[in-house]
Design an enzyme around this catalytic site. Structure first.
Site, PDB file in Angstrom:
ATOM      1  N   ASP A   1       0.850  -1.194   0.000  1.00 34.37           N
ATOM      2  CA  ASP A   1       0.000   0.000   0.000  1.00 34.37           C
ATOM      3  C   ASP A   1       0.885   1.243   0.000  1.00 34.37           C
ATOM      4  OD1 ASP A   1      -1.765   2.068   0.352  1.00 34.37           O
ATOM      5  OD2 ASP A   1      -2.868   1.144   1.991  1.00 34.37           O
TER       6      ASP A   1
ATOM      7  N   HIS B   1       0.526   8.194   3.352  1.00 38.02           N
ATOM      8  CA  HIS B   1       1.348   7.561   4.374  1.00 38.02           C
ATOM      9  C   HIS B   1       2.843   7.847   4.215  1.00 38.02           C
ATOM     10  CE1 HIS B   1      -2.351   5.515   5.277  1.00 38.02           C
ATOM     11  NE2 HIS B   1      -2.399   5.041   4.046  1.00 38.02           N
TER      12      HIS B   1
END
Length: 298
Positions: free
Chosen positions: A197, A202
């Site tokens: 991911d 992030h």
């Protein structure tokens, strides 16, 4: 998530989305993938021998074991059903995740994955889409894992005139039977993203600030994996083979470096309840249920 997902005027979903499927897709994972995921959710950080089986295949005669939640990383990295792929991903929030393992998940292997939309719930202005996935062994067809994810879609409501309610859930009126406290690493998200991911939220500070966060946040499934490690220790008596499933809802973002406490309630059955609490007492993961291969009493 990105800025476009914050604006109004999004079109509601349609019940025609039900059944949209990827068909069968080949997936493969190696021992390196299994170990990298374990490191990404904090295994081995304290230097103890308790989790060597998650992060190495050749220490002290221990064989490599997959953290049960590793299977979620395989599915998240896979293709979405066409009806989901056609939507603006900026409208999505990962609302919940569940998995069930008929047997301990292998540390390496190959399989065939199917993923389909099996549920739509109108919450009023918004909607929740349920994706269900099945991973089968590529040779004999046996089921290796079943998974279910709930995706909150902003502006997706309005297709059902009688919205359904969520399933009731409550904790016992007592202190937790077990509590496992861990400190996440400041670079936890950078490490976890190597399991598939690589969303900019992030890792990219400018992108995170654009969405209203002071810095990049931790992946929800990383928090989920940290909770899985805690459940193996607290509810499965240190044996990953005894933890056969998890189900939980995401409530609040976690920042890399935050301290997380997984609180577990046992009742002598093959199920346990849990939640994850942040350093300031805020619940970040709740409605948690763990499925055990054998009962464990408080």
């Amino acid at each position: 998530m990105h800025e476009e997902g914050k604006r109004g005027g999004a079109q509601p979903l349609s019940l025609d989305m039900l059944g949209s499927s990827t068909g069968s897709r080949a997936v493969a994972w190696s021992e390196r993938d299994t170990m990298l995921y374990a490191l990404g959710v904090g295994a081995g950080r304290d230097g103890s021998e308790a989790e060597l089986g998650f992060v190495t295949e050749n220490s002290g005669g221990c064989g490599l074991q997959a953290i049960p939640s590793f299977v979620t990383a395989l599915v998240v990295a896979a293709e979405r059903p066409p009806a989901m792929a056609a939507l603006d991903a900026g409208r999505f929030l990962h609302a919940g995740q569940a998995f069930e393992l008929p047997e301990p998940f292998p540390a390496s292997g190959r399989g065939l994955l199917t993923n389909a939309i099996t549920g739509l719930r109108d919450t009023g202005a918004d909607a929740i889409v349920t994706n269900s996935a099945t991973l089968r062994h590529d040779q004999d067809g046996r089921v290796l894992a079943r998974l279910r994810s709930s995706i909150f879609v902003r502006g997706g409501g309005g297709f059902d005139k009688s919205p359904s309610e969520g399933v009731p859930w409550s904790l016992p009126a007592r202190d937790p039977d077990r509590e496992i406290v861990v400190e996440t690493r400041p670079d936890q998200a950078l490490l976890y993203r190597l399991s598939g991911d690589r969303h900019r939220l992030h890792s990219d500070p400018a992108f995170a600030r654009k969405l209203g966060f002071e810095r990049p946040i931790l992946h929800g499934l990383c928090t989920y994996g940290i909770a899985c490690r805690a459940l193996v220790r607290a509810a499965a008596d240190g044996m990953p083979s005894r933890l056969r499933g998890m189900d939980a809802r995401f409530r609040r973002p976690v920042m890399p470096g935050d301290t997380l406490a997984t609180q577990v309630w046992l009742d002598g059955t093959t199920a346990a309840l849990f939640r994850v609490v942040g350093a300031q007492g805020q619940v970040v993961l709740d409605r948690g249920t763990a499925l055990l291969a054998a009962e464990l009493r408080p």
